[in-house]
Design a protein around this motif. Structure first.
Motif, mmCIF file in Angstrom:
data_model
loop_
_atom_site.group_PDB
_atom_site.id
_atom_site.type_symbol
_atom_site.label_atom_id
_atom_site.label_comp_id
_atom_site.label_asym_id
_atom_site.label_seq_id
_atom_site.Cartn_x
_atom_site.Cartn_y
_atom_site.Cartn_z
ATOM 1 N N THR A 195 -6.885 3.316 8.314
ATOM 2 C CA THR A 195 -7.523 4.531 7.814
ATOM 3 C C THR A 195 -6.555 5.679 7.635
ATOM 4 O O THR A 195 -6.991 6.801 7.510
ATOM 5 C CB THR A 195 -8.656 4.961 8.768
ATOM 6 O OG1 THR A 195 -8.101 5.147 10.063
ATOM 7 C CG2 THR A 195 -9.776 3.982 8.782
ATOM 8 N N ASN A 238 -7.822 1.798 1.397
ATOM 9 C CA ASN A 238 -7.023 3.008 1.524
ATOM 10 C C ASN A 238 -7.034 3.867 0.254
ATOM 11 O O ASN A 238 -6.422 4.918 0.214
ATOM 12 C CB ASN A 238 -5.577 2.653 1.902
ATOM 13 C CG ASN A 238 -4.795 3.875 2.334
ATOM 14 O OD1 ASN A 238 -5.326 4.759 2.990
ATOM 15 N ND2 ASN A 238 -3.551 3.943 1.935
ATOM 16 N N ASP A 270 0.859 -1.181 0.000
ATOM 17 C CA ASP A 270 0.000 0.000 0.000
ATOM 18 C C ASP A 270 0.894 1.228 0.000
ATOM 19 O O ASP A 270 1.882 1.287 0.729
ATOM 20 C CB ASP A 270 -0.884 -0.023 1.256
ATOM 21 C CG ASP A 270 -1.906 1.080 1.275
ATOM 22 O OD1 ASP A 270 -2.273 1.596 0.205
ATOM 23 O OD2 ASP A 270 -2.366 1.437 2.379
ATOM 24 N N SER A 328 -7.218 -4.103 2.915
ATOM 25 C CA SER A 328 -6.736 -2.815 3.422
ATOM 26 C C SER A 328 -6.227 -1.919 2.307
ATOM 27 O O SER A 328 -6.434 -0.705 2.326
ATOM 28 C CB SER A 328 -5.621 -3.019 4.441
ATOM 29 O OG SER A 328 -6.132 -3.513 5.641
#
Length: 116
Positions: A115, A54, A29, A50
């Motif tokens: 987050t 994001n 990420d 995730s």
């Protein structure tokens, strides 16, 4: 990029140089939200879920330009919706784009694993 005779994603290779071998079930990420970035300080290993959560941008065909917010021409208001675990959650209807975006962000913060 090509390294050692195999083609690899540059950001994945960069993360592995800095942190060690990455489990094949994990995704990289970009904390900076800049996909070409290979700075290991801007990368983290996360689940695919995730990584998708994001995302900050809307889909390319979005008319509002805001992720999860669309204009309802029939009701003449903004509708916010969040997707989680393959389910679409209706957040509500709002008179302004800003209110709809804020509500969607609030729901995402409660539902999502990561987050930042």
């Amino acid at each position: 990029m090509k390294h050692g005779g195999t083609v690899r994603a540059a950001h994945r290779y960069s993360w592995e140089l800095a942190h060690g071998e990455l489990d094949e079930n994990l995704s990289i990420d970009h904390l900076c939200h800049n996909p070409p970035c290979v700075n290991p300080d801007h990368l983290r290993a996360v689940s695919h879920r995730s990584n998708m959560e994001n995302r900050i941008s809307s889909h390319s065909n979005s008319k509002s330009g805001v992720r999860g917010v669309m204009w309802d021409a029939e009701k003449k208001n903004w509708r916010a919706r969040v997707a989680s675990d393959g389910k679409k959650i209706n957040v509500g209807r709002f008179s302004s784009l800003e209110e709809a975006n804020a509500a969607a962000l609030e729901v995402r913060a409660k539902l999502f694993e990561v987050t930042d």
